[in-house]
Enzyme design. Structure first.
Site, mmCIF file in Angstrom:
data_model
loop_
_atom_site.group_PDB
_atom_site.id
_atom_site.type_symbol
_atom_site.label_atom_id
_atom_site.label_comp_id
_atom_site.label_asym_id
_atom_site.label_seq_id
_atom_site.Cartn_x
_atom_site.Cartn_y
_atom_site.Cartn_z
ATOM 1 N N HIS A 34 0.792 -1.233 0.000
ATOM 2 C CA HIS A 34 0.000 0.000 0.000
ATOM 3 C C HIS A 34 0.819 1.275 0.000
ATOM 4 O O HIS A 34 0.251 2.366 0.111
ATOM 5 C CB HIS A 34 -0.914 0.058 1.226
ATOM 6 C CG HIS A 34 -2.016 -0.937 1.200
ATOM 7 N ND1 HIS A 34 -3.246 -0.669 0.655
ATOM 8 C CD2 HIS A 34 -2.061 -2.200 1.644
ATOM 9 C CE1 HIS A 34 -4.020 -1.732 0.779
ATOM 10 N NE2 HIS A 34 -3.319 -2.684 1.368
ATOM 11 N N LYS A 48 -8.025 14.376 4.562
ATOM 12 C CA LYS A 48 -7.180 13.181 4.556
ATOM 13 C C LYS A 48 -6.189 13.332 5.699
ATOM 14 O O LYS A 48 -6.122 14.393 6.321
ATOM 15 C CB LYS A 48 -6.433 13.032 3.228
ATOM 16 C CG LYS A 48 -5.723 14.304 2.734
ATOM 17 C CD LYS A 48 -5.056 14.113 1.377
ATOM 18 C CE LYS A 48 -5.989 14.252 0.209
ATOM 19 N NZ LYS A 48 -6.155 13.042 -0.564
ATOM 20 N N ARG A 49 -5.405 12.265 5.999
ATOM 21 C CA ARG A 49 -4.364 12.416 7.010
ATOM 22 C C ARG A 49 -3.415 13.540 6.602
ATOM 23 O O ARG A 49 -3.227 13.800 5.415
ATOM 24 C CB ARG A 49 -3.581 11.101 7.146
ATOM 25 C CG ARG A 49 -4.315 10.048 7.956
ATOM 26 C CD ARG A 49 -4.615 10.521 9.361
ATOM 27 N NE ARG A 49 -3.417 10.554 10.156
ATOM 28 C CZ ARG A 49 -3.046 9.579 10.987
ATOM 29 N NH1 ARG A 49 -3.806 8.524 11.152
ATOM 30 N NH2 ARG A 49 -1.927 9.673 11.671
ATOM 31 N N LYS A 85 1.273 14.684 1.028
ATOM 32 C CA LYS A 85 -0.094 14.985 0.586
ATOM 33 C C LYS A 85 -0.267 16.487 0.293
ATOM 34 O O LYS A 85 -1.254 16.906 -0.300
ATOM 35 C CB LYS A 85 -1.108 14.517 1.621
ATOM 36 C CG LYS A 85 -1.122 12.982 1.786
ATOM 37 C CD LYS A 85 -2.132 12.541 2.829
ATOM 38 C CE LYS A 85 -2.065 11.064 3.167
ATOM 39 N NZ LYS A 85 -2.768 10.198 2.209
ATOM 40 N N THR A 97 -8.244 7.072 -1.862
ATOM 41 C CA THR A 97 -9.607 6.572 -2.033
ATOM 42 C C THR A 97 -10.602 7.698 -1.791
ATOM 43 O O THR A 97 -11.727 7.654 -2.277
ATOM 44 C CB THR A 97 -9.896 5.400 -1.071
ATOM 45 O OG1 THR A 97 -9.362 5.735 0.213
ATOM 46 C CG2 THR A 97 -9.272 4.115 -1.563
ATOM 47 N N LYS A 119 -14.302 8.906 -3.593
ATOM 48 C CA LYS A 119 -15.539 9.256 -2.880
ATOM 49 C C LYS A 119 -16.046 10.619 -3.340
ATOM 50 O O LYS A 119 -17.245 10.824 -3.540
ATOM 51 C CB LYS A 119 -15.292 9.237 -1.359
ATOM 52 C CG LYS A 119 -14.987 7.828 -0.841
ATOM 53 C CD LYS A 119 -14.383 7.809 0.567
ATOM 54 C CE LYS A 119 -13.765 6.437 0.849
ATOM 55 N NZ LYS A 119 -12.810 6.447 1.960
HETATM 56 C C1 GL7 Z 1 -2.347 3.768 2.022
HETATM 57 C C2 GL7 Z 1 -1.968 4.717 0.899
HETATM 58 O O1 GL7 Z 1 -1.207 5.777 1.402
HETATM 59 C C3 GL7 Z 1 -3.167 5.229 0.097
HETATM 60 O O2 GL7 Z 1 -2.718 5.936 -1.029
HETATM 61 C C4 GL7 Z 1 -4.043 4.069 -0.342
HETATM 62 O O3 GL7 Z 1 -5.205 4.538 -0.982
HETATM 63 C C5 GL7 Z 1 -4.441 3.241 0.885
HETATM 64 C C6 GL7 Z 1 -5.254 2.022 0.518
HETATM 65 O O4 GL7 Z 1 -4.601 1.248 -0.433
HETATM 66 O O5 GL7 Z 1 -3.258 2.769 1.558
HETATM 67 N N1 GL7 Z 1 -1.191 3.141 2.581
HETATM 68 C C7 GL7 Z 1 -1.095 3.347 3.906
HETATM 69 O O6 GL7 Z 1 -0.218 2.901 4.660
HETATM 70 N N2 GL7 Z 1 -2.122 4.115 4.313
HETATM 71 C C8 GL7 Z 1 -2.900 4.421 3.248
HETATM 72 O O7 GL7 Z 1 -3.890 5.080 3.302
HETATM 73 C C9 GL7 Z 1 -2.365 4.537 5.692
#
Ligand code: GL7
Length: 798
Positions: free
Chosen positions: A350, A538-539, A544, A646, A650
């Site tokens: 991820h 978002k975080r 970002k 994601t 949305k």
């Molecule tokens: C993340 C990615 O940063 C994000 O881009 C992705 O959409 C998500 C789900 O695949 O996974 N990886 C990660 O460690 N976090 C994310 O949100 C916390």
């Protein structure tokens, strides 16, 4: 299952008696909510049936951000109308119950929410699945803003019981830590016995995962750590040493007390490794026990009946742990165990951020999990043996792919080696994995690699979160899209239909008013629902680039003050998101947002034109109010760094126009909607890669050459915004002294132009709402139903 309002009322009154032990009339609203949740839960339970012959997927994830369940389950079971009308007869309001429900924060962000969307799609598509996770006693902290700064409060979501969970003490399993391994030879083969230093009990709690139409009810099984024995030291108690009497219990329970924030470096966090092993080992034991109940010792069919997916590397010990159980407990040999484990386990990556690729010091790992370490060492040895030493560059390949290297256990490498499939989460991300991050693996085993672009639950984030649009769609294209999200395509026929576009605009207005009311309630700030809602939620993380958005607002403010002829359509800039407790830079960006909000919102000269809002405590539940109200979706990460995103999906589904870089799934959004229906700006991933490589970017030059950039940066250091909570040197230094690692200044101009062009389009209503409808019409692809079908067909083979 109750069918009519009358039946419901009777069952509900009965539930109050059974669950709370009081007559309906004597229950508080909270108790009534509790009884209702239990009632719905038991209704769902009646739908749960084991389909023995099918293959089942076990989705291991350290995080599940499930959100509130009552409203979603009523919708999925088709009970919303019956229950809300029944309650109305009884003088109650269903909305009050929705408000009372806790939103368990058992995840950090996208990764945890993805796991929850997958559970929704698996159940809605009728696949047998179980989520395997951790029951953290405290979820991710609750965020409050005090004097313009983020303050963290504990999220004690279990304080008053959680009605959706059911404890299963009978299914508890022991989990070992520490100690040593005893080897013995019986003249035939070696036997290994792990003599642990400590054994704890993992206790599962089940939460029903109810699919749409009640087709399938699966479970999310989350594990909690308890002492093996009651863990109460009677001797210490009798001595009056109460602290010591409870110490053991407290130490063990600490394993599942807290969720780690994802931005902190994990080195040396032994507790985190304990968490990872505990839920993985418990989950694997559970799978093996269930398999044996159904199929006895027919291990040869294990991988035909069981698929095990590891969501990131956090459950990476799944495969070695399964091998351990098969060898040490079930008496299978190495080869057979390896074959079973590697045919069952798959892995999703991820993130490419190096700090998030887990590594553990070998000593620490071996001390905590000695038998697992033996097995991993043997996997690594065999892997090394498999290299053809006459191929050029094999040493380099081995160095980059070995599990044990530099005194560390490399969990991503372990995951790739033991998995039959490895996937990234968007096209671009998978390409980066193949060509850069996991390049050597891709050369060696290209067939393992595949892409599975993320998706979202269109039922929760669209059908449920946007009732006015849902109603409009039902009147226009029917209800089919709730089952088959690709049917949103049918909306394309209405893109030129002015009266339809007006209705879409009206629905957006309704959602904006709903959000404006929420903002007023949470922050006291009044926003204008006729202004454009430009939203970034978002975080908080440097990559970002919330900072880029902030510099944009500072620049607009400067220009509005300097030039009376400068005109833009009024805009409300909305932010939300949490920064990890220890991540000072990210917390400073939040502080900066609050500071500019304070200045701009109090400046009469501009605040009919622009306003800035920070909504505290971003969570699944307020996200459901925020996404449907957006008109501009800010997706402005440094290209190449956001694996997928994601939130972008949305927003798009709810008809917002993306203002973004060609990063993560933005690339696929662009392909789907076409470049006229999205606003793309900035450097591309390969350009960033080249500039990094060549070291050719100098932020100082931009600062000196661009007056607008110079002005906003200087304002970080003077007293324009620092009155509320102090200066912003850290941010200033990140941009200039540290040469702007995330290319904020480099993308500034192209971002400003893109923003202004996009806002310019808003004046032409027809164009804007046509773009909006086109985005929704193309968004069916981003339903997690599509993603799950791909996992099912191409990886899990259910
Ligand atoms: C993340 C990615 O940063 C994000 O881009 C992705 O959409 C998500 C789900 O695949 O996974 N990886 C990660 O460690 N976090 C994310 O949100 C916390």
């Amino acid at each position: 299952m109750f069918k009519t309002k009358k039946e419901f009322k009777k069952e509900f009154e009965n539930a109050c008696l059974v669950v709370v032990g009081k007559d309906f009339e004597d229950c508080s609203t909270e108790e009534k909510y509790f009884a209702l949740a239990k009632l719905i839960s038991s209704q769902a339970g009646e739908l749960h049936e084991q389909k023995i012959a099918h293959k089942k997927i076990y989705y291991f994830s350290m995080e599940f951000l499930i959100g509130k369940l009552l409203e979603n389950y009523l919708m999925n079971l088709g009970l919303t109308k019956t229950v809300s009308e029944g309650l109305k007869d009884m003088g109650e309001s269903l909305e009050d119950y929705f408000d009372i429900e806790k939103d368990p924060g058992l995840g950090n962000g996208g990764l945890g929410r993805l796991a929850a969307c997958f559970m929704d799609s698996l159940a809605s598509l009728g696949y047998e699945a179980q989520g395997v996770g951790i029951r953290y006693r405290f979820g991710l902290f609750k965020q409050r803003i005090e004097d313009g700064r983020q303050v963290e409060d504990p999220d004690n979501w279990l304080e008053k019981d959680y009605p959706w969970e059911v404890k299963h003490l009978e299914a508890a399993v022991p989990v070992k830590f520490g100690g040593r391994v005893e080897k013995s030879y019986d003249g035939n083969e070696m036997h290994y016995q792990w003599i642990p230093e400590e054994t704890i009990l993992a206790v599962p709690y089940d939460i029903p995962m109810v699919g749409y139409d009640g087709k399938q009810v699966n479970t999310l099984r989350i594990w909690s750590a308890k002492p093996m024995e009651e863990g109460f030291d009677m001797d210490a108690f009798n001595r009056g040493d109460y602290a010591h009497a409870n110490k053991h219990r407290a130490d063990v329970q600490a394993i599942t007390d807290i969720l780690y924030p994802n931005d902190q470096s994990l080195s040396g966090r032994i507790l985190r490794l304990k968490q990872e092993y505990m839920f993985t080992a418990a989950g694997i034991m559970d799978i093996v026990n269930n398999f044996k109940k159904q199929y006895g010792n027919h291990w040869e069919i294990f991988s035909e009946k069981v698929a095990i997916h590891t969501n990131d590397t956090h459950p990476a010990v799944c495969a070695p742990e399964l091998m351990r159980v098969l060898m040490d407990q079930e008496g299978l040999g190495w080869d057979e165990s390896w074959k079973i484990a590697s045919a069952s386990v798959s892995y999703t990556n991820h993130t490419i951020l190096p700090e998030a690729l887990e590594k553990w010091p070998i000593d620490m790992f071996r001390n905590l999990l000695p038998r697992l370490y033996d097995i991993i060492e043997e996997i690594d040895r065999r892997y090394r043996d498999s290299f053809h030493k006459n191929v050029d560059g094999w040493q380099e390949q081995l160095k980059n792919t070995a599990i044990l290297w530099d005194g560390q256990v490399h969990m991503a490498n372990l995951s790739v080696i033991v998995s039959h499939h490895v996937n990234g989460v968007a096209d671009l991300h998978t390409e980066i994995l193949k060509n850069i991050v996991l390049k050597d693996f891709y050369t060696l085993v290209p067939e393992k690699f595949n892409n599975k672009t993320n998706g979202i639950s269109h039922r929760r984030f669209f059908a449920q979160a946007n009732p006015s649009y849902r109603k409009l769609l039902e009147e226009t294209i029917g209800k089919g899209w709730i089952h088959h999200p690709e049917e949103l395509e049918n909306l394309k026929k209405y893109e030129e239909n002015v009266s339809f576009l007006e209705k879409v605009e009206a629905s957006k207005k309704e959602n904006k008013i709903r959000l404006a009311n929420y903002i007023k309630k949470m922050t006291g700030i009044e926003v204008n629902p006729n202004s454009i809602f430009d939203i970034q939620v978002k975080r908080f993380h440097a990559y970002k680039r919330q900072l880029l958005n902030v510099l944009k607002i500072m620049d607009l403010y400067n220009r509005l003050l300097a030039d009376p002829n400068f005109h833009i359509h009024p805009v409300t800039f909305i932010f939300a998101g949490k920064a990890a407790q220890g991540y000072t830079f990210a917390k400073d960006v939040i502080r900066l947002i609050c500071a500019i909000a304070d200045v701009i919102n109090h400046d009469d000269r501009v605040n009919r034109m622009i306003k800035v809002v920070f909504i505290p405590n971003f969570s699944v539940s307020n996200a459901q109010i925020i996404y449907p109200a957006a008109e501009i979706s800010e997706q402005i990460s440094t290209a190449g760094m956001e694996a997928s995103g994601t939130g972008n999906m949305k927003f798009m589904m709810n008809g917002a126009i993306t203002l973004g870089t060609l990063d993560g799934a933005n690339v696929e959004i662009t392909q789907l909607v076409g470049s006229d229906n999205i606003k793309i700006f900035g450097l591309k991933a390969h350009e960033i890669e080249t500039m990094r490589h060549q070291g050719s970017y100098l932020a100082w030059t931009l600062y000196h050459e661009n007056q607008r950039i110079k002005k906003v940066l200087d304002q970080l250091m003077d007293d324009t915004y620092s009155h509320l909570s102090g200066g912003f040197d850290l941010i200033y230094d990140s941009l200039l002294r540290d040469n702007d690692s995330f290319f904020v200044l480099k993308d500034f101009e192209s971002y400003m132009n893109a923003f202004e062009e996009l806002v310019g389009l808003y004046e032409d209503k027809k164009t804007w709402w046509k773009m909006s409808v086109h985005n929704t019409a193309c968004s069916g692809y981003f339903s997690s139903d599509r993603t799950i079908e791909e996992y099912v067909q191409e990886i899990w083979k259910l």
